[in-house]
Write an enzyme that holds these catalytic residues in place. Structure first.
Site, PDB file in Angstrom:
ATOM      1  N   SER A  24       2.993  -6.003   0.336  1.00 57.41           N
ATOM      2  CA  SER A  24       4.320  -6.556   0.621  1.00 57.41           C
ATOM      3  C   SER A  24       4.362  -7.996   1.080  1.00 57.41           C
ATOM      4  CB  SER A  24       5.000  -5.707   1.686  1.00 57.41           C
ATOM      5  OG  SER A  24       5.866  -4.834   1.084  1.00 57.41           O
ATOM      6  N   ASN A  52       2.362  -8.149 -10.096  1.00 59.36           N
ATOM      7  CA  ASN A  52       3.585  -8.714  -9.533  1.00 59.36           C
ATOM      8  C   ASN A  52       4.783  -7.921 -10.051  1.00 59.36           C
ATOM      9  OD1 ASN A  52       5.991 -10.295  -9.276  1.00 59.36           O
ATOM     10  ND2 ASN A  52       4.686 -12.019  -8.724  1.00 59.36           N
ATOM     11  N   LYS A  53       5.448  -7.212  -9.125  1.00 57.12           N
ATOM     12  CA  LYS A  53       6.574  -6.351  -9.504  1.00 57.12           C
ATOM     13  C   LYS A  53       7.661  -7.097 -10.263  1.00 57.12           C
ATOM     14  CE  LYS A  53       7.821  -4.634  -5.502  1.00 57.12           C
ATOM     15  NZ  LYS A  53       8.039  -3.830  -4.297  1.00 57.12           N
ATOM     16  N   ASP A  92       9.948  -1.817   2.356  1.00 52.69           N
ATOM     17  CA  ASP A  92       9.134  -2.957   2.778  1.00 52.69           C
ATOM     18  C   ASP A  92       9.853  -3.790   3.835  1.00 52.69           C
ATOM     19  OD1 ASP A  92       7.686  -1.904   0.739  1.00 52.69           O
ATOM     20  OD2 ASP A  92       8.019  -3.536  -0.661  1.00 52.69           O
ATOM     21  N   HIS A 138       6.881   5.159  -4.401  1.00 45.38           N
ATOM     22  CA  HIS A 138       7.940   5.112  -5.424  1.00 45.38           C
ATOM     23  C   HIS A 138       9.042   6.131  -5.158  1.00 45.38           C
ATOM     24  CE1 HIS A 138       6.347   2.173  -8.287  1.00 45.38           C
ATOM     25  NE2 HIS A 138       5.148   2.644  -8.013  1.00 45.38           N
ATOM     26  N   ARG A 187       2.847  -4.689   5.057  1.00 47.07           N
ATOM     27  CA  ARG A 187       2.764  -3.278   5.436  1.00 47.07           C
ATOM     28  C   ARG A 187       1.819  -2.532   4.517  1.00 47.07           C
ATOM     29  NH1 ARG A 187       3.028  -1.897   1.096  1.00 47.07           N
ATOM     30  NH2 ARG A 187       4.800  -1.756  -0.334  1.00 47.07           N
TER      31      ARG A 187
END
Length: 458
Positions: A145, A233-234, A190, A50, A43
């Protein structure tokens, strides 16, 4: 409809080159033919960054890039995962003993999140094994995502193998919750758009309860995604979870300031809801209650009347317990102003004024400034790329996704599209000598795509 499950389509695999190639690779890998295929899209978040994990609405659309998985249930209890991309090694485990290592966000762990989410939802212990071959064309760590699409794909294929059914909303909620097994405290945007997307429309996604409303985008403009080529990378960095905690702490301090029961407050939206006031009024209260200087853990404890031990064990997540400073004022300012921009964006799309593209662009520009200055989730390359996009004809441009790298999204008048693409390509990608692998498709116009699907061979 969101109350229905994801669509099931019968297809002639031979007529779909990507499916056919996946089928052939599956056959050479496992020596058998897939029983079915599942896809879940990535997406792009147009506006509302946030704020989903703070309880506020967001405005994403699905992109055409997706995760596609070929699946064959097997009689054993072994889960065999393979990927068409040689960078991602094969993985084998028992279907009844799923271990997800939070310290290493390896590709297969995202698959296991979706698998385990469905397993736990139905309280199942004796699960059948399966062979799965994954093929993704969403650029990784780009803010589009790719990881959530893999979680959603795994959740949907597990549901399909079990012969169970769930609505798209239920699936989205299970997958949002299960992605936290990997240590990312995300908000659910997401997974929601991956299941609830429909071709031709963006969606306003609202939470608690989860629902999606169509938002018709302007016909005279195109949304263009540009990859900064800085990967983020989260799950591998603490930036993201620190922001989640800063928002949680800001919500608690604001609630305490207004004499609300702050211990039960987790999200900034809850403070607004309990006070029953507007976002604009929340911004004024933030000015009044919080100071721009960073807060130390000790000052937060003093404000809330708790011990350092209580702060660490009862409020902070395990991976944020050693953070030394928290910026609460800036994070709350971003969230409340960004939540207001999402609602303004939707209103402009509904009212279709003559200068619609310009107005939407201004909101996107304000969003980027707030992400950069108040939320501090941009990076020099993203800021440079946003400036280049605006210079060559974008009415608005902003980072999209978590930030600290990844992509920008720009709103470009349709008649300027070809010159925009050529100029941005030269100014950002060629001039700075960012040599890209072709699969890192770096710059492309996109339109709202459909949601997750199951394909059966006709």
């Amino acid at each position: 409809m969101a109350t229905e499950g994801p669509a099931v389509r019968r297809v002639h695999v031979a007529e779909h080159p990507r499916l056919l190639k996946l089928k052939e690779m599956f056959n050479s890998k496992f020596g058998s033919i897939p029983k079915f295929y599942v896809r879940a899209p990535g997406r792009v978040n147009i506006i509302g960054e946030h704020i989903d994990y703070c309880g506020y609405s967001v405005l994403p659309m699905a992109v055409e890039q997706d995760m596609l998985i070929a699946v064959e249930p097997v009689k054993t209890h072994i889960l065999q995962l393979a990927n068409t991309n040689p960078l991602y090694p094969d993985f084998t485990t028992s279907a009844n003993n799923i271990q997800i290592d939070k310290t290493k966000p390896l590709w297969h762990n995202y698959f296991l999140c979706g698998f385990k989410g469905i397993q736990e939802h139905f309280g199942l212990s004796d699960l059948t094994g399966m062979n799965c071959l994954v093929d993704g064309n969403i650029p990784p760590s780009s803010g589009l995502s790719s990881s959530s699409a893999l979680v959603c794909c795994a959740g949907l294929l597990t549901l399909t193998v079990l012969g169970m059914s769930l609505s798209k909303v239920e699936l989205a909620e299970i997958c949002a919750k299960s992605e936290r097994y990997i240590g990312t405290e995300g908000g659910g945007m997401d997974q929601s758009i991956s299941f609830l997307a429909e071709e031709g429309t963006a969606k306003l996604i609202e939470f608690s309860p989860l629902r999606a409303t169509d938002v018709k985008l302007p016909s005279g403009a195109v949304f263009v995604i540009a990859n900064s080529c800085v990967e983020m990378n989260k799950a591998a960095t603490s930036h993201f979870n620190i922001r989640v905690m800063e928002c949680r702490l800001a919500a608690k301090l604001l609630a305490k300031h207004k004499s609300l029961p702050w211990k039960e407050v987790l999200r900034l939206e809850e403070v607004q809801a309990k006070l029953g006031i507007s976002l604009e009024e929340m911004l004024l209260i933030t000015e009044d209650a919080l100071h721009p200087e960073p807060y130390s853990p000790e000052e937060i404890c003093k404000c809330l009347g708790i011990s350092l031990q209580e702060l660490k064990t009862q409020i902070l997540s395990p991976n944020t317990q050693d953070v030394l400073t928290f910026k609460l004022y800036q994070r709350a300012k971003h969230v409340y102003s960004e939540a207001a921009r999402v609602l303004q964006f939707k209103k402009i799309c509904e009212e279709t004024p003559d200068n619609m593209v310009q107005l939407l662009g201004e909101l996107m520009n304000q969003s980027h400034m707030s992400c950069r200055d108040m939320y501090e989730c941009s990076c020099p390359e993203l800021d440079q790329l946003v400036d280049i996009c605006r210079k060559f004809g974008a009415q608005g441009s902003r980072l999209t996704g978590a930030g600290w790298g990844g992509c920008t999204v720009s709103i470009v008048p349709a008649d300027k599209l070809s010159s925009f693409l050529a100029n941005v390509h030269e100014a950002y990608y060629q001039r700075s000598n960012r040599s890209l692998a072709p699969e890192k498709e770096s710059l492309f116009a996109t339109k709202p795509g459909g949601g997750a699907l199951v394909f059966l061979e006709a």
